[in-house]
Design a protein around this motif. Structure first.
Motif, PDB file in Angstrom:
ATOM      1  N   LEU A  10       0.839  -1.191   0.000  1.00 49.21           N
ATOM      2  CA  LEU A  10       0.000   0.000   0.000  1.00 49.21           C
ATOM      3  C   LEU A  10       0.879   1.248   0.000  1.00 49.21           C
ATOM      4  N   ILE A  70       1.123   5.522  -0.160  1.00 48.87           N
ATOM      5  CA  ILE A  70       0.395   6.750   0.137  1.00 48.87           C
ATOM      6  C   ILE A  70       1.086   7.924  -0.537  1.00 48.87           C
ATOM      7  N   ILE A  76      -4.205   6.593  -1.714  1.00 50.89           N
ATOM      8  CA  ILE A  76      -3.597   5.297  -1.426  1.00 50.89           C
ATOM      9  C   ILE A  76      -3.878   4.328  -2.567  1.00 50.89           C
ATOM     10  N   GLU A 101      -7.311   2.218  -6.349  1.00 54.63           N
ATOM     11  CA  GLU A 101      -6.818   3.437  -5.710  1.00 54.63           C
ATOM     12  C   GLU A 101      -7.991   4.190  -5.097  1.00 54.63           C
TER      13      GLU A 101
END
Length: 201
Positions: free
Chosen positions: A90, A92, A115, A172
Motif C-alpha cells: 500500500l 500513500i 492510497i 486506488e
C-alpha cells in the motif's frame, strides 16, 4: 398411703367421669421443629431474589462489553507492534492538511491523501500510526487512526469506512485522517504516517 395422681391421669379420670374426650394437648416439640423449616424456606426464597438480580446485571454488563468490543479503538499494544506484512503493498501519496472549527469552539485537523493497493488481496480496513513532531523533533503526539474513504466532495466532504468500499487489487482511493485535537507542541510540519494494521480478504 395413696400416690398423688399425675396431671395426665387426673385428666383421663376426669374425662371418664364426665363422658367427654379431652383434647390432646399439642406436642411443643412438634411446633418447635416445624417453625425452623418454614423459616428456612422463606429465607431461601428471599435469598433467590438478590441472586437473580445480580445475575441479570452481570449478563447485561457482559453484553455491553461484547458490543463495545466490536467497536474498540486500536490499543497501545498494537501501536507498538510492527507494521502489517501487507502494508508494503500500500502506497500513500498526495498528502494535504487542512483545519476547520467545530461547534464546541475547538479545531479539527484533517490529513487527506491518496492510497493505492499494489498487492493481490482486497483491503477491508486500514489503521495508520501518525506521529506529530515538536520543534525539537521529539514526538509531540502519536495516534492510531483508521483510514476513511472520501466518498464525496460536494457540497461538502463526506467520509465512509474502508469496509464500505473495499480496495481491490490494483485499486486506488482518496482517504482522510481526522484528528479532534493536535498537541500545541506540534511544529506544524507534515506528520509521519505509517500503516500498521491491514484487514484483507
Amino acid at each position: 398411703m395413696r400416690r398423688p395422681l399425675a396431671v395426665e391421669e387426673y385428666q383421663s379420670l376426669r374425662c371418664r367421669i364426665c363422658g367427654v374426650n379431652a383434647p390432646i394437648p399439642p406436642d411443643p416439640q412438634t411446633e418447635i421443629s416445624a417453625s425452623p423449616i418454614e423459616s428456612r424456606s422463606e429465607s431461601t426464597e428471599r435469598n433467590w431474589l438478590p441472586m437473580g438480580i445480580a445475575a441479570a446485571v452481570i449478563l447485561a454488563i457482559v453484553g455491553v462489553m461484547i458490543v463495545l468490543g466490536g467497536h474498540r479503538k486500536p490499543t497501545a499494544a498494537s501501536a507498538n507492534a510492527g507494521p502489517d506484512p501487507y502494508a508494503v503493498n500500500l502506497s500513500i501519496t498526495n498528502m494535504v492538511m487542512s483545519e476547520s472549527g467545530n461547534l464546541a469552539g475547538g479545531k479539527v485537523t484533517y490529513l487527506d491523501g491518496h492510497i493505492a493497493n499494489h498487492g493481490s488481496k482486497t483491503v477491508t480496513g486500514i489503521v495508520a500510526q501518525v506521529i506529530f513532531r515538536s520543534y525539537t523533533h521529539e514526538v509531540a503526539q502519536k495516534e492510531m487512526v483508521p483510514l476513511k474513504w472520501i466518498s464525496m466532495r460536494q457540497p461538502y466532504i463526506d467520509t465512509e469506512p474502508v469496509s464500505a468500499a473495499p480496495l481491490k487489487p490494483g485499486g486506488e482511493q482518496d482517504f482522510r485522517l481526522i484528528f479532534d485535537k493536535v498537541s500545541t507542541d506540534w511544529d506544524g510540519s507534515y506528520p509521519e504516517v505509517r500503516i500498521l494494521q491491514v484487514d484483507t480478504k
